[in-house]
Design an enzyme around this catalytic site. Sequence first.
Site, PDB file in Angstrom:
ATOM      1  N   TYR A 137       1.956   9.130  -3.196  1.00 31.19           N
ATOM      2  CA  TYR A 137       2.619   8.118  -2.373  1.00 31.19           C
ATOM      3  C   TYR A 137       1.716   6.904  -2.171  1.00 31.19           C
ATOM      4  O   TYR A 137       2.165   5.755  -2.273  1.00 31.19           O
ATOM      5  CB  TYR A 137       3.006   8.729  -1.029  1.00 31.19           C
ATOM      6  N   SER A 177       3.378  -0.151   2.223  1.00 27.18           N
ATOM      7  CA  SER A 177       2.863   0.698   3.287  1.00 27.18           C
ATOM      8  C   SER A 177       1.385   0.426   3.500  1.00 27.18           C
ATOM      9  O   SER A 177       0.701  -0.105   2.615  1.00 27.18           O
ATOM     10  CB  SER A 177       3.065   2.174   2.909  1.00 27.18           C
TER      11      SER A 177
END
Length: 274
Positions: free
Chosen positions: A170, A157
Amino acid sequence: MKDKVVVITGAGGVLCSTIAKAYAKEGAKVALLGRRLENLQVVADEIAKDGGIAKAYAVNCLEKEAMEEVRKSICKDLGACDILVNGAGGNHPKGTTTSEYFNQADVDDSDKISFFDLNESDVDYVFKLNFLTTFLTTQVFAKDMLGRGGIVINITSMNAFRPLTKIPAYSGAKASVSNFTQWLAVHFAGEGIRVNAIAPGFFVTNQNRGMLFDKDGKPTARTQKILAGTPMRRFGEAEELIGTVMWLSDDDKSGFVTGVVIPIDGGFSAYSGV
């Protein structure tokens, strides 16, 4: 891709289901892995309707023994894995702070989550969901590639490059996936196994839709900040991942590419904000 066996985890989601359909369209045989069989079967049925080959396998990618059994089934049903796409992952609300910046009032408010309220087990869960799934799935399916070569594509990501506010677990977990991608690329280089990753910027998925839009479908304040930091001023479309994924999957076109993490982010990583 003709007759290549592609194993995709997280295949019931918006991004990975789109990638799965693209592989099938190119003639690959696709194994769809995820926890919810009903979601996977919808994707498998859509692929079959378009003349492709796909089979759904319900499995928790944190359970190695269960994945070993699925691997045996895939080898029997479709053949040995040629390409592995590690798409399983995600965030958890309990690994998220309420405010972007530290606010003492959050500590004193039981309805809000400050940095000091983040629970060790919840942070650990997010790391397992992202890093450990990638680690274990690669352990299981890279065995099929030994002695004959293969391709691993991890999905990390933009959080791995530039951590977003509010989601430390995350962001850290995805950074570990990027680092692991480089480690694997070096480790397996002598086996002819190429390992790369894509780093999507902001795409609307079932998982983040509630954060990006309110109940009336209007963009939230966080969405406005995201788009202001994305030079192309829009969210990505799942189909816009396909070209990069297919290029990385083609030994003729990217045979000397390994150990890279490619942003697909509308310019987010290039923009300083001024």
